[in-house]
Design a protein around this motif. Structure first.
Motif, PDB file in Angstrom:
ATOM      1  N   UNK A  24      14.443  -0.190  55.843  1.00 27.67           N
ATOM      2  CA  UNK A  24      13.194  -0.948  55.737  1.00 27.67           C
ATOM      3  C   UNK A  24      12.640  -0.870  54.315  1.00 27.67           C
ATOM      4  N   UNK A  25      12.075  -1.963  53.858  1.00 24.44           N
ATOM      5  CA  UNK A  25      11.492  -2.002  52.514  1.00 24.44           C
ATOM      6  C   UNK A  25      10.143  -1.283  52.506  1.00 24.44           C
ATOM      7  N   UNK A  26       9.640  -1.032  51.303  1.00 29.27           N
ATOM      8  CA  UNK A  26       8.335  -0.400  51.145  1.00 29.27           C
ATOM      9  C   UNK A  26       7.238  -1.265  51.788  1.00 29.27           C
ATOM     10  N   UNK A  27       7.330  -2.567  51.601  1.00 26.89           N
ATOM     11  CA  UNK A  27       6.336  -3.490  52.174  1.00 26.89           C
ATOM     12  C   UNK A  27       6.379  -3.456  53.697  1.00 26.89           C
ATOM     13  N   UNK A  28       7.593  -3.437  54.274  1.00 25.80           N
ATOM     14  CA  UNK A  28       7.732  -3.382  55.732  1.00 25.80           C
ATOM     15  C   UNK A  28       7.130  -2.090  56.279  1.00 25.80           C
ATOM     16  N   UNK A  29       7.354  -0.991  55.573  1.00 22.59           N
ATOM     17  CA  UNK A  29       6.806   0.294  56.023  1.00 22.59           C
ATOM     18  C   UNK A  29       5.277   0.323  55.884  1.00 22.59           C
ATOM     19  N   UNK A  30       4.762  -0.297  54.851  1.00 23.54           N
ATOM     20  CA  UNK A  30       3.321  -0.363  54.643  1.00 23.54           C
ATOM     21  C   UNK A  30       2.641  -1.148  55.769  1.00 23.54           C
TER      22      UNK A  30
END
Length: 83
Positions: A24-30
């Motif tokens: 998962x990308x940083x944006x998805x995790x955020x």
């Protein structure tokens, strides 16, 4: 003014999967973290997270779980009042 929506169990589970995912990308995790924060809470989605959520929903590579968390986060965004 807080909205009455909150993250469902199903979406919270999907958001948890996104947070645990190594791909998962940083944006998805955020966005997933935001959705989990709103579980049983009156917290609302920030403009920055809402922008990320919108991009995730348009993405062809985002997982179903990430899109589910993004949709939930956008649902809980308080719309700006028109002047």
């Amino acid at each position: 003014m807080a909205k009455s929506e909150s993250t469902s169990k199903k979406v919270a589970s999907a958001a948890s999967k996104v947070l645990k995912s190594k791909s998962a990308t940083k944006a998805e995790k955020s966005v997933a973290a935001s959705a989990l924060t709103q579980k049983g809470s009156t917290e609302t989605t920030s403009a920055k997270v809402a922008t990320s959520a919108s991009k995730i929903l348009r993405s062809k590579t985002a997982s179903k779980a990430a899109k589910s968390a993004a949709a939930s986060a956008l649902t809980q965004k308080v719309k700006a009042k028109k002047k």
